[in-house]
Enzyme design. Structure first.
Site, PDB file in Angstrom:
ATOM      1  N   SER A 150       0.838  -1.199   0.000  1.00  0.00           N
ATOM      2  CA  SER A 150       0.000   0.000   0.000  1.00  0.00           C
ATOM      3  C   SER A 150       0.871   1.247   0.000  1.00  0.00           C
ATOM      4  O   SER A 150       1.629   1.495   0.945  1.00  0.00           O
ATOM      5  CB  SER A 150      -0.907   0.012   1.232  1.00  0.00           C
ATOM      6  OG  SER A 150      -1.508   1.290   1.315  1.00  0.00           O
ATOM      7  N   ASP A 156      -6.877  -6.822   3.194  1.00  0.00           N
ATOM      8  CA  ASP A 156      -6.314  -5.468   3.319  1.00  0.00           C
ATOM      9  C   ASP A 156      -6.378  -4.971   4.761  1.00  0.00           C
ATOM     10  O   ASP A 156      -7.461  -4.692   5.274  1.00  0.00           O
ATOM     11  CB  ASP A 156      -7.100  -4.525   2.397  1.00  0.00           C
ATOM     12  CG  ASP A 156      -6.497  -3.133   2.344  1.00  0.00           C
ATOM     13  OD1 ASP A 156      -5.404  -2.924   2.905  1.00  0.00           O
ATOM     14  OD2 ASP A 156      -7.142  -2.258   1.736  1.00  0.00           O
ATOM     15  N   MET A 172     -12.084   4.530  -1.041  1.00  0.00           N
ATOM     16  CA  MET A 172     -12.823   4.678   0.219  1.00  0.00           C
ATOM     17  C   MET A 172     -13.492   6.047   0.185  1.00  0.00           C
ATOM     18  O   MET A 172     -13.125   6.969   0.913  1.00  0.00           O
ATOM     19  CB  MET A 172     -11.853   4.538   1.398  1.00  0.00           C
ATOM     20  CG  MET A 172     -11.411   3.101   1.612  1.00  0.00           C
ATOM     21  SD  MET A 172      -9.889   2.970   2.561  1.00  0.00           S
ATOM     22  CE  MET A 172      -8.704   3.198   1.246  1.00  0.00           C
ATOM     23  N   ASP A 217      -4.625   3.665  -2.036  1.00  0.00           N
ATOM     24  CA  ASP A 217      -5.762   3.956  -1.159  1.00  0.00           C
ATOM     25  C   ASP A 217      -6.227   5.396  -1.318  1.00  0.00           C
ATOM     26  O   ASP A 217      -5.479   6.331  -1.025  1.00  0.00           O
ATOM     27  CB  ASP A 217      -5.343   3.735   0.302  1.00  0.00           C
ATOM     28  CG  ASP A 217      -5.189   2.265   0.632  1.00  0.00           C
ATOM     29  OD1 ASP A 217      -6.131   1.498   0.368  1.00  0.00           O
ATOM     30  OD2 ASP A 217      -4.121   1.886   1.156  1.00  0.00           O
ATOM     31  N   HIS A 221      -0.931  -1.046  -4.418  1.00  0.00           N
ATOM     32  CA  HIS A 221      -2.251  -0.820  -3.839  1.00  0.00           C
ATOM     33  C   HIS A 221      -2.361   0.674  -3.518  1.00  0.00           C
ATOM     34  O   HIS A 221      -1.532   1.230  -2.790  1.00  0.00           O
ATOM     35  CB  HIS A 221      -2.422  -1.671  -2.573  1.00  0.00           C
ATOM     36  CG  HIS A 221      -3.779  -1.565  -1.960  1.00  0.00           C
ATOM     37  ND1 HIS A 221      -4.872  -2.254  -2.448  1.00  0.00           N
ATOM     38  CD2 HIS A 221      -4.223  -0.851  -0.900  1.00  0.00           C
ATOM     39  CE1 HIS A 221      -5.936  -1.971  -1.703  1.00  0.00           C
ATOM     40  NE2 HIS A 221      -5.570  -1.114  -0.760  1.00  0.00           N
ATOM     41  N   MET A 238     -11.753  -6.162   4.210  1.00  0.00           N
ATOM     42  CA  MET A 238     -11.004  -5.267   5.096  1.00  0.00           C
ATOM     43  C   MET A 238     -10.743  -5.988   6.413  1.00  0.00           C
ATOM     44  O   MET A 238     -11.672  -6.443   7.086  1.00  0.00           O
ATOM     45  CB  MET A 238     -11.790  -3.978   5.369  1.00  0.00           C
ATOM     46  CG  MET A 238     -11.967  -3.071   4.161  1.00  0.00           C
ATOM     47  SD  MET A 238     -10.421  -2.648   3.326  1.00  0.00           S
ATOM     48  CE  MET A 238      -9.477  -1.892   4.657  1.00  0.00           C
ATOM     49  N   HIS A 298      -8.126   1.386  -4.559  1.00  0.00           N
ATOM     50  CA  HIS A 298      -9.124   1.082  -3.526  1.00  0.00           C
ATOM     51  C   HIS A 298      -9.797   2.400  -3.120  1.00  0.00           C
ATOM     52  O   HIS A 298      -9.184   3.241  -2.465  1.00  0.00           O
ATOM     53  CB  HIS A 298      -8.393   0.433  -2.329  1.00  0.00           C
ATOM     54  CG  HIS A 298      -9.250   0.159  -1.143  1.00  0.00           C
ATOM     55  ND1 HIS A 298      -8.727  -0.154   0.098  1.00  0.00           N
ATOM     56  CD2 HIS A 298     -10.603   0.139  -0.987  1.00  0.00           C
ATOM     57  CE1 HIS A 298      -9.716  -0.348   0.958  1.00  0.00           C
ATOM     58  NE2 HIS A 298     -10.856  -0.172   0.335  1.00  0.00           N
ATOM     59  N   GLY A 301      -1.277   0.838   9.368  1.00  0.00           N
ATOM     60  CA  GLY A 301      -0.636   0.495  10.636  1.00  0.00           C
ATOM     61  C   GLY A 301      -1.547   0.023  11.754  1.00  0.00           C
ATOM     62  O   GLY A 301      -1.171   0.068  12.923  1.00  0.00           O
ATOM     63  N   MET A 352      -8.912   8.105  -0.016  1.00  0.00           N
ATOM     64  CA  MET A 352      -9.832   8.384   1.099  1.00  0.00           C
ATOM     65  C   MET A 352     -10.341   9.820   1.004  1.00  0.00           C
ATOM     66  O   MET A 352      -9.558  10.739   0.752  1.00  0.00           O
ATOM     67  CB  MET A 352      -9.090   8.231   2.423  1.00  0.00           C
ATOM     68  CG  MET A 352      -8.437   6.889   2.604  1.00  0.00           C
ATOM     69  SD  MET A 352      -7.537   6.843   4.156  1.00  0.00           S
ATOM     70  CE  MET A 352      -6.804   5.208   4.064  1.00  0.00           C
TER      71      MET A 352
HETATM   72  C1  DX5 Z   1      -6.748   1.054   5.193  1.00  0.00           C
HETATM   73  C2  DX5 Z   1      -6.203   0.880   3.797  1.00  0.00           C
HETATM   74  C3  DX5 Z   1      -5.146  -0.148   3.731  1.00  0.00           C
HETATM   75  C4  DX5 Z   1      -3.918   0.201   4.525  1.00  0.00           C
HETATM   76  C5  DX5 Z   1      -3.101  -1.030   4.724  1.00  0.00           C
HETATM   77  O1  DX5 Z   1      -7.754   1.974   5.174  1.00  0.00           O
HETATM   78  O2  DX5 Z   1      -7.223   0.493   2.908  1.00  0.00           O
HETATM   79  O3  DX5 Z   1      -4.807  -0.445   2.387  1.00  0.00           O
HETATM   80  O4  DX5 Z   1      -3.152   1.184   3.918  1.00  0.00           O
HETATM   81  O5  DX5 Z   1      -2.027  -0.685   5.527  1.00  0.00           O
HETATM   82  P1  DX5 Z   1      -1.458  -1.615   6.675  1.00  0.00           P
HETATM   83  O6  DX5 Z   1      -0.892  -2.825   5.997  1.00  0.00           O
HETATM   84  O7  DX5 Z   1      -0.433  -0.750   7.310  1.00  0.00           O
HETATM   85  O8  DX5 Z   1      -2.594  -1.977   7.595  1.00  0.00           O
HETATM   86 ZN    ZN Z   2      -6.648  -0.409   0.913  1.00  0.00          ZN
END
Ligand code: DX5
Ligand code: ZN
Length: 216
Positions: free
Chosen positions: A8, A175, A68, A35, A33, A137, A66, A145, A37
């Site tokens: 990610s 994920d 969100m 993300d 990956h 998820m 991804h 983290g 948001m």
């Molecule tokens: C969470 C994200 C994940 C996240 C994963 O909202 O969708 O993709 O970045 O990161 P780690 O592996 O640090 O949990």
């Molecule tokens: Zn993600």
């Protein structure tokens, strides 16, 4: 098919994005990956199109986007134009999920659906055959983290059963909170793709960490 690793980019160093992309390019990872948001669907904002454009310029591997965000239909075409190979939307954010999935496919992208930790896998029964991938998820989305939620194992089993029973080709992606301890078990019970953010980028040698996750 052996499992895929999708680090990610959320956990990358954005002051050194090119360096981190080059690290991923020479590593054994399979996908980036990405993300996205919006601060509405999840209580955090990540980055938008200008940063995605830089990732697109440097990445030599498919972008697994991804989303969100609420009402993702508004931006599907832009994500495609910014290089998305896969576009995954949240089931909790889509009123007309089937229509959204068809739009993603019509753009020529692979279509995925993500489920929050509280959302039952059974809600996918009537759409699983239309999907290229499902993201389970294993943390509440919004931050990298966080700690892996153990109930994900049960959901992975259920989803694997469903894909076999329905003869669906949807890949199972996990994920959140993935690390060396839970990775083997996840792959053993049917996970096809492992996302890893913090575990990769906070390690002393990310290339070696990716290789270890790939080997399992
Ligand atoms: C969470 C994200 C994940 C996240 C994963 O909202 O969708 O993709 O970045 O990161 P780690 O592996 O640090 O949990
Ligand atoms: Zn993600």
């Amino acid at each position: 098919m052996s499992h895929l690793i999708a680090p990610s980019v959320l956990s990358a160093d954005f002051g050194n994005l090119q360096r981190d992309c080059e690290m991923l390019n020479r590593s054994e990872c399979d996908w980036y990956h990405v993300d996205i948001m919006d601060g509405v669907f999840v209580p955090n904002m990540s980055f938008g199109f200008p940063v995605l454009k830089s990732i697109q310029q440097h990445a030599k591997k498919p972008l697994d986007v991804h989303l969100m965000i609420v009402d993702p239909d508004r931006y599907l075409e832009e994500f495609k134009n910014f290089g998305a190979t896969n576009i995954t939307v949240h089931i909790e954010a889509c009123t007309h999920l089937h229509r959204t999935i068809q739009k993603i496919k019509a753009l020529g992208c692979k279509a995925g659906v993500a489920l929050n930790p509280h959302t039952s896998v059974s809600l996918l029964e009537d759409i699983i055959c239309d999907l290229d991938l499902v993201i389970l998820m294993s943390v509440n989305p919004g931050y990298g983290g966080q700690k892996f939620i153990e109930n994900t194992y049960m959901k992975t089993h259920k989803l694997k059963d469903m894909t076999v029973r329905k003869n669906s080709e949807a890949l199972i992606e996990i994920d959140g909170g993935v690390n060396q301890e839970n990775a083997s078990k996840l792959v053993d019970i049917g996970a096809n793709i492992l996302v890893a953010g913090n575990f990769v980028f906070s390690s002393a040698d990310p290339v070696a960490t990716i290789a270890a996750l790939k080997k399992l």
